[in-house]
Scaffold this active site. Structure first.
Site, PDB file in Angstrom:
ATOM      1  N   GLY A  73      25.277 -46.416  -2.327  1.00 12.72           N
ATOM      2  CA  GLY A  73      26.825 -46.165  -2.476  1.00 12.72           C
ATOM      3  C   GLY A  73      27.578 -47.170  -3.446  1.00 12.72           C
ATOM      4  O   GLY A  73      28.770 -47.185  -3.229  1.00 12.72           O
ATOM      5  N   SER A  74      26.944 -47.790  -4.248  1.00 13.62           N
ATOM      6  CA  SER A  74      27.746 -48.571  -5.033  1.00 13.62           C
ATOM      7  C   SER A  74      28.541 -47.902  -6.297  1.00 13.62           C
ATOM      8  O   SER A  74      29.767 -48.487  -6.324  1.00 13.62           O
ATOM      9  CB  SER A  74      26.942 -49.638  -6.103  1.00 13.62           C
ATOM     10  OG  SER A  74      26.026 -49.016  -7.021  1.00 13.62           O
ATOM     11  N   ASN A  75      28.155 -46.757  -6.551  1.00 11.99           N
ATOM     12  CA  ASN A  75      28.848 -46.091  -7.426  1.00 11.99           C
ATOM     13  C   ASN A  75      30.303 -45.510  -6.587  1.00 11.99           C
ATOM     14  O   ASN A  75      31.111 -45.216  -6.939  1.00 11.99           O
ATOM     15  CB  ASN A  75      28.276 -44.845  -8.256  1.00 11.99           C
ATOM     16  CG  ASN A  75      27.504 -45.303  -9.311  1.00 11.99           C
ATOM     17  OD1 ASN A  75      28.079 -45.507 -10.405  1.00 11.99           O
ATOM     18  ND2 ASN A  75      26.127 -45.600  -9.084  1.00 11.99           N
ATOM     19  N   LYS A  77      19.368 -34.950  -3.040  1.00 16.90           N
ATOM     20  CA  LYS A  77      18.682 -33.539  -2.606  1.00 16.90           C
ATOM     21  C   LYS A  77      19.485 -32.441  -3.809  1.00 16.90           C
ATOM     22  O   LYS A  77      20.504 -32.836  -4.265  1.00 16.90           O
ATOM     23  CB  LYS A  77      19.414 -32.935  -1.341  1.00 16.90           C
ATOM     24  CG  LYS A  77      18.795 -33.841  -0.083  1.00 16.90           C
ATOM     25  CD  LYS A  77      17.281 -33.661  -0.087  1.00 16.90           C
ATOM     26  CE  LYS A  77      16.603 -34.493   1.137  1.00 16.90           C
ATOM     27  NZ  LYS A  77      15.316 -34.467   1.118  1.00 16.90           N
ATOM     28  N   ILE A  99      21.350 -29.279  -5.188  1.00 20.66           N
ATOM     29  CA  ILE A  99      22.492 -28.648  -4.484  1.00 20.66           C
ATOM     30  C   ILE A  99      22.126 -27.072  -4.499  1.00 20.66           C
ATOM     31  O   ILE A  99      21.702 -26.508  -5.719  1.00 20.66           O
ATOM     32  CB  ILE A  99      23.570 -29.002  -5.737  1.00 20.66           C
ATOM     33  CG1 ILE A  99      23.904 -30.489  -5.909  1.00 20.66           C
ATOM     34  CG2 ILE A  99      25.019 -28.007  -5.288  1.00 20.66           C
ATOM     35  CD1 ILE A  99      24.537 -31.241  -4.793  1.00 20.66           C
ATOM     36  N   ASN A 118      27.265 -35.195 -12.072  1.00 21.10           N
ATOM     37  CA  ASN A 118      26.202 -36.136 -11.669  1.00 21.10           C
ATOM     38  C   ASN A 118      26.320 -37.236 -12.638  1.00 21.10           C
ATOM     39  O   ASN A 118      26.558 -37.222 -13.870  1.00 21.10           O
ATOM     40  CB  ASN A 118      25.092 -35.634 -11.514  1.00 21.10           C
ATOM     41  CG  ASN A 118      23.986 -36.225 -11.009  1.00 21.10           C
ATOM     42  OD1 ASN A 118      24.046 -37.161  -9.994  1.00 21.10           O
ATOM     43  ND2 ASN A 118      22.623 -36.417 -11.755  1.00 21.10           N
ATOM     44  N   HIS A 124      23.267 -39.971 -14.215  1.00 17.86           N
ATOM     45  CA  HIS A 124      21.804 -40.345 -14.051  1.00 17.86           C
ATOM     46  C   HIS A 124      21.678 -41.503 -14.986  1.00 17.86           C
ATOM     47  O   HIS A 124      22.112 -41.679 -16.061  1.00 17.86           O
ATOM     48  CB  HIS A 124      21.091 -39.031 -14.775  1.00 17.86           C
ATOM     49  CG  HIS A 124      19.688 -39.309 -14.863  1.00 17.86           C
ATOM     50  ND1 HIS A 124      18.813 -38.953 -13.790  1.00 17.86           N
ATOM     51  CD2 HIS A 124      18.854 -39.746 -15.739  1.00 17.86           C
ATOM     52  CE1 HIS A 124      17.548 -39.315 -14.053  1.00 17.86           C
ATOM     53  NE2 HIS A 124      17.374 -39.555 -15.083  1.00 17.86           N
ATOM     54  N   ASP A 128      19.017 -31.949 -13.529  1.00 17.35           N
ATOM     55  CA  ASP A 128      19.304 -32.935 -15.026  1.00 17.35           C
ATOM     56  C   ASP A 128      19.356 -32.125 -16.048  1.00 17.35           C
ATOM     57  O   ASP A 128      19.281 -32.777 -17.000  1.00 17.35           O
ATOM     58  CB  ASP A 128      18.292 -33.968 -14.734  1.00 17.35           C
ATOM     59  CG  ASP A 128      18.288 -35.019 -13.730  1.00 17.35           C
ATOM     60  OD1 ASP A 128      19.497 -35.091 -13.182  1.00 17.35           O
ATOM     61  OD2 ASP A 128      17.262 -35.608 -13.551  1.00 17.35           O
ATOM     62  N   GLU A 166      27.565 -48.137 -15.277  1.00 12.88           N
ATOM     63  CA  GLU A 166      27.847 -46.676 -14.447  1.00 12.88           C
ATOM     64  C   GLU A 166      29.240 -47.013 -13.527  1.00 12.88           C
ATOM     65  O   GLU A 166      30.190 -46.252 -13.751  1.00 12.88           O
ATOM     66  CB  GLU A 166      26.649 -46.574 -13.380  1.00 12.88           C
ATOM     67  CG  GLU A 166      25.242 -46.031 -13.761  1.00 12.88           C
ATOM     68  CD  GLU A 166      24.404 -45.825 -12.835  1.00 12.88           C
ATOM     69  OE1 GLU A 166      23.677 -44.602 -12.972  1.00 12.88           O
ATOM     70  OE2 GLU A 166      24.281 -46.163 -11.683  1.00 12.88           O
TER      71      GLU A 166
HETATM   72  C1  GRF Z   1      22.541 -44.532  -9.644  1.00 10.59           C
HETATM   73  O1  GRF Z   1      21.785 -45.159 -10.422  1.00 10.59           O
HETATM   74  C2  GRF Z   1      22.769 -43.023 -10.262  1.00 10.59           C
HETATM   75  O2  GRF Z   1      22.680 -43.111 -11.501  1.00 10.59           O
HETATM   76  C3  GRF Z   1      21.703 -42.133  -9.625  1.00 10.59           C
HETATM   77  O3  GRF Z   1      21.745 -42.798  -8.298  1.00 10.59           O
HETATM   78  C4  GRF Z   1      21.959 -44.185  -8.390  1.00 10.59           C
HETATM   79  C5  GRF Z   1      23.056 -44.366  -7.182  1.00 10.59           C
HETATM   80  O4  GRF Z   1      23.299 -45.674  -6.874  1.00 10.59           O
HETATM   81  N1  GRF Z   1      22.132 -40.776  -9.474  1.00 10.59           N
HETATM   82  P1  GRF Z   1      24.200 -46.007  -5.898  1.00 10.59           P
HETATM   83  O5  GRF Z   1      23.982 -45.460  -4.527  1.00 10.59           O
HETATM   84  O6  GRF Z   1      25.688 -45.675  -6.125  1.00 10.59           O
HETATM   85  O7  GRF Z   1      24.208 -47.592  -5.870  1.00 10.59           O
END
Ligand code: GRF
Length: 191
Positions: A7-9, A88, A90, A104, A106, A147, A176
């Site tokens: 969940g860092s993003n 998963k 969608i 999304n 990637h 993707d 990101e």
């Molecule tokens: C990220 O690298 C993103 O590109 C991919 O999943 C990862 C999620 O990382 N789709 P986080 O859980 O946000 O740390």
């Protein structure tokens, strides 16, 4: 938002909404893993979290399973979906209803190094093993194929001689966090 992992993003996006950079409100987290980092971040920030997984709802047809998502989205008046490490696929009825309203991120330069099985460290390992000299991130709309949706934004990073999959992952993760909120703001600020 949909997330399954650390969940860092998700955290960066929640913070961007909190500090007013993002105009959108982060209303709901849907996860297939109730113990994931993103679920804890949601809890700590007072964001509603709904756990939907095949394990939790066994035996449902695809249609009925997708209805669980559609109902949750409707009940919470969701008009845009951001995937941040959601593991998963969608369902097609969700994609149909939210066409060009699901994005999304990637951790590679699509269309290369995408598709099934290309997630987490696997992506970076494949990039390093290919001998590529650049990698990066891709933010794209989500359609029926993994993707493959229209690319909105890409940012490249150089792969240096000393890089391995772990250092590359770190570099890309940093980017990101830098760019996902910015792109979300651009694509959601359409009213
Ligand atoms: C990220 O690298 C993103 O590109 C991919 O999943 C990862 C999620 O990382 N789709 P986080 O859980 O946000 O740390």
């Amino acid at each position: 938002m949909f997330a399954s992992g650390t969940g860092s993003n998700f955290r960066t996006i929640v913070d961007s909404a909190k500090n007013g950079y993002l105009k959108s409100k982060i209303t709901l987290l849907i996860t297939n893993n109730s113990n994931c980092g993103a679920a804890s971040i949601a809890k700590a920030n007072g964001i509603k979290c709904i756990h939907i997984s095949r394990k939790k709802f066994p035996g449902l047809s695809d249609d009925d399973y997708e209805k669980l998502f559609l109902n949750a989205l409707e009940e919470n008046k969701i008009d845009f979906i951001v995937l941040a490490g959601y593991m998963k696929k969608i369902g097609s009825s969700i994609i149909k209803k939210y066409r060009r309203r699901i994005i999304n991120i990637h951790p590679a330069l699509l269309p290369k190094f995408g598709g099934e099985g290309m997630y987490g460290i696997n992506v970076h390992r494949a990039v390093i093993e290919s001998g590529a000299t650049v990698s990066g991130l891709t933010i794209h709309y989500v359609d029926e194929e993994y993707d493959k949706g229209e690319i909105i934004f890409q940012k490249t990073v150089e792969i240096e001689k000393h890089d391995d999959e772990y250092s590359l992952q770190k570099k890309i993760q940093k980017l990101e966090h830098e760019y996902y909120p910015e792109v979300i703001e651009q694509v959601t600020n359409y009213k």
